[in-house]
Scaffold this motif. Structure first.
Motif, mmCIF file in Angstrom:
data_model
loop_
_atom_site.group_PDB
_atom_site.id
_atom_site.type_symbol
_atom_site.label_atom_id
_atom_site.label_comp_id
_atom_site.label_asym_id
_atom_site.label_seq_id
_atom_site.Cartn_x
_atom_site.Cartn_y
_atom_site.Cartn_z
ATOM 1 N N SER A 80 -26.217 -25.011 -4.586
ATOM 2 C CA SER A 80 -27.011 -25.563 -5.682
ATOM 3 C C SER A 80 -28.458 -25.755 -5.259
ATOM 4 O O SER A 80 -29.382 -25.537 -6.063
ATOM 5 C CB SER A 80 -26.411 -26.889 -6.146
ATOM 6 N N PRO A 93 -27.143 -30.025 -10.362
ATOM 7 C CA PRO A 93 -27.219 -31.240 -9.548
ATOM 8 C C PRO A 93 -26.833 -30.982 -8.094
ATOM 9 O O PRO A 93 -25.857 -30.272 -7.819
ATOM 10 C CB PRO A 93 -26.208 -32.167 -10.220
ATOM 11 N N THR A 100 -19.826 -31.217 -5.314
ATOM 12 C CA THR A 100 -20.769 -31.614 -6.363
ATOM 13 C C THR A 100 -20.632 -30.726 -7.598
ATOM 14 O O THR A 100 -20.449 -31.225 -8.712
ATOM 15 C CB THR A 100 -22.210 -31.536 -5.833
ATOM 16 N N THR A 101 -20.758 -29.431 -7.388
ATOM 17 C CA THR A 101 -20.735 -28.518 -8.532
ATOM 18 C C THR A 101 -19.290 -28.222 -8.939
ATOM 19 O O THR A 101 -18.519 -27.693 -8.140
ATOM 20 C CB THR A 101 -21.459 -27.203 -8.182
ATOM 21 N N ASP A 151 -24.600 -20.347 -9.908
ATOM 22 C CA ASP A 151 -24.276 -21.326 -8.867
ATOM 23 C C ASP A 151 -22.806 -21.666 -9.033
ATOM 24 O O ASP A 151 -22.397 -22.293 -10.013
ATOM 25 C CB ASP A 151 -25.154 -22.575 -9.060
HETATM 26 MG MG LIG Z 1 -23.318 -27.209 -5.718
#
Ligand SMILES: [Mg+2]
Ligand SMILES: Nc1nc2c(ncn2[C@@H]2O[C@H](COP(=O)(O)OP(=O)(O)OP(=O)(O)O)[C@@H](O)[C@H]2O)c(=O)[nH]1
Length: 561
Positions: A80, A93, A100-101, A151
């Motif tokens: 990301s 983010p 996270t993603t 991403d």
């Molecule tokens: Mg990520």
């Protein structure tokens, strides 16, 4: 068995361009392969090929002006961060909480409209699509126009849904940038489960060592060398390997340049699909062999089949009946007239089998017969001999074929087994057994028999009349003499003797002619039965062999870069 795709692997193309028409021809060849093997090979083995044909067709029909590049890697490697750094916006983010993603984000360079259908197909939700097009920096970003950067979630995720999403997308994108970090670049998951699997997609693979800033500058080349060595082991020799620092624009120059080249070439989509074709062809390789197989079983196997079919069809019983019927009919036509009458009382041996008798004989009349004959059903031994002969046909026909095919050949050889008994019976009923016409010599001999019998009867009558006249004291008949013998006596004895002699002389001729009639019928029946074998056993086998040859040629074409 040589490996068709071996040639593909040897001829690694590096940066060689993939011609769109050539790729389409290869995909058509895969399609031809699938058509040829449809219903013959297990579906499970064909899934990748079906998927490829479907996917490639859609990808080529969608925008070819766009290049879809995915950032893939382990959690926390900085996908990301790289995505945002390339977009120069905080689109996806970046967090400290791992992973996270969770859903794929997309950034499109250039107008979104053209890319939307592509992103619909790839399955990126509209709310996760962004456009990198601003009037201010339009010129700076021109070099990336046409890029759709994705991403991805982490592929080593604790979340199963992330892994599934990554696996799905890796099958659709045009190019993959594998993001590794200094801590986990040697992780087995990325090498064993992903990079190695992508070795046929080397020319659409880029590997970046991100977070290079976390290493002392002198260490970076050593880590890159180590990573290169691992990539070589993965079969990814020669792929671009870069170091990046997502938090520093200077650390993005190499990756940005690589992406600009990819976008400018517009080759990634074609190369990716070409790699897919290579993978699919390699997976199908063991389904076809190198040698072109023969067109069918050899003559002696076919002869055995025909013999077994003839046995099961009752040909020996019919030919035996033909021989008997010939004798029966010949004796009835040529024998001593008194014997003939007695002969006629006995049933005709062919009639007993419900085969054409004297009245309805003739090929045309018989051909229309559909009614079953009364030829005895095949014995268990004949049935099993037929089964073995059919099996031998399949085995011989499939002898040179790879392991996936003999099953299909055997199934084809047996596919019409259920129809065989009726077909054989109809064939027997429809065969002109050659007893239709009464030979001329029967009529001549029959006529002579009548004549000599008539002579005997006249002689007898004459003698009886003479005795009667004498007994009544009337004047005797004047008996002409032939030599020393009176004519009536000569007529009676001569007629009887000639009749018996003619019968005795005719008998061996009848026997010989009956054997000939049998041989002729056997020849005709065997030929007709062979035609049934051709239609019901050999043709289905040849169809499968033809499909195999087509599949083999098609796969060869698909393998040809
Ligand atoms: Mg990520
Ligand atoms: N020093 C340094 N930190 C980085 C770099 N790239 C990413 N990071 C940090 O690494 C952490 C993870 O970055 P992300 O970009 O969220 O990683 P990710 O690969 O997207 O992770 P997931 O979304 O969980 O798969 C963040 O705290 C980033 O700030 C880099 O090049 N240098």
């Amino acid at each position: 068995m040589t490996n068709i795709t071996g040639r593909v692997r040897e001829a690694f193309r590096g940066d060689q361009r993939v011609d769109a028409d050539a790729l389409i021809a290869r995909l058509d060849a895969v399609r031809r392969f699938l058509t040829a093997v449809d219903g013959l090979l297990p579906d499970a083995e064909l899934v990748p090929a079906h998927t490829l044909v479907e996917r490639a067709g859609t990808r080529l029909a969608l925008s070819r002006d766009h290049t879809v590049v995915a950032l893939a890697g382990a959690t926390g490697s900085g996908k990301s961060s790289l995505f945002n750094a390339l977009a120069q916006l905080e689109l996806s983010p970046v967090g400290v909480r791992r992973p996270t993603t969770g859903v794929t984000h997309a950034c499109v360079w250039g107008p979104l409209e053209g890319a939307n259908r592509l992103l619909d197909w790839i399955g990126v939700l509209p709310r996760h699509r962004f456009v990198r097009e601003s009037a201010l920096d339009a010129d700076d970003e021109t070099a990336l126009h046409g890029l759709i950067l994705l991403d991805l979630p982490d592929f080593d995720s604790v979340q199963r849904s992330h892994r599934l999403e990554v696996d799905r997308l890796l099958g659709l994108v045009d190019q993959v940038v594998w993001v590794v970090d200094p801590q986990k670049y040697a992780d087995r998951v990325i090498h064993d489960s992903y990079l190695r699997e992508f070795h046929r997609h080397r020319d659409v693979t880029v590997v970046v060592l991100n977070q290079a800033d976390r290493l002392p500058p002198t260490e970076v080349p050593r880590v890159l060398d180590d990573l290169r060595r691992l990539l070589d082991t993965d079969g990814l020799t020669g792929v671009p390997l870069l170091s990046t620092t997502a938090i520093d624009p200077a650390g993005m120059v190499g990756l940005r340049g690589a992406l600009e080249r990819t976008v400018a070439e517009r080759q990634a989509a074609l190369r990716r699909l070409a790699g897919d074709v290579d993978t699919v062809v390699a997976g199908l390789d063991e389904l076809v062999g190198s040698a072109r197989p023969a067109g069918g079983p050899d003559d002696s196997t076919v002869d055995s089949l025909n013999r077994a079919l003839a046995g099961a069809a009752g040909v020996p019983a019919v030919t035996e009946a033909v021989q008997q019927a010939y004798r029966h009919r010949a004796v009835a036509a040529t024998g001593w007239p008194l014997v003939r009458g007695w002969r006629r009382l006995r049933p005709d041996p062919l009639r007993r089998l419900h085969l054409p008798g004297p009245a309805d004989a003739g090929a045309d009349a018989a051909e229309s017969l559909v009614a079953a004959t009364s030829v005895p059903d095949p014995t268990a031994a004949q049935r099993s001999a037929l089964g073995l002969a059919i099996r031998a046909v399949a085995d011989r026909a499939a002898a040179d074929l790879p392991a996936a095919w003999p099953g299909a050949v055997t199934a084809a050889a047996r596919s019409r087994l259920g129809d065989l008994p009726d077909a054989l019976d109809r064939t027997i009923a429809g065969t002109d057994l050659g007893l239709g016409r009464r030979p001329l010599w029967w009529r001549v001999v029959g006529g002579v028999q009548w004549l000599v019998t008539l002579a005997a009867v006249v002689g007898l009558g004459w003698l009886v009349l003479g005795y009667a006249l004498r007994a009544l004291g009337l004047p005797a008949l004047d008996n002409p003499m032939v030599g020393q013998v009176p004519l009536p006596t000569l007529l009676l004895l001569g007629g009887l003797l000639a009749g018996l002699l003619l019968s005795a002389l005719t008998r061996p001729v009848v026997r010989w002619a009956a054997r000939r009639a049998r041989a002729r019928a056997e020849q005709r029946l065997t030929a007709k039965v062979a035609r049934v074998g051709e239609e019901y056993v050999l043709t289905p086998v040849r169809v499968v062999l033809g499909s195999y040859a087509q599949a083999r040629d098609a796969l060869r074409d698909a393998a040809r870069r």
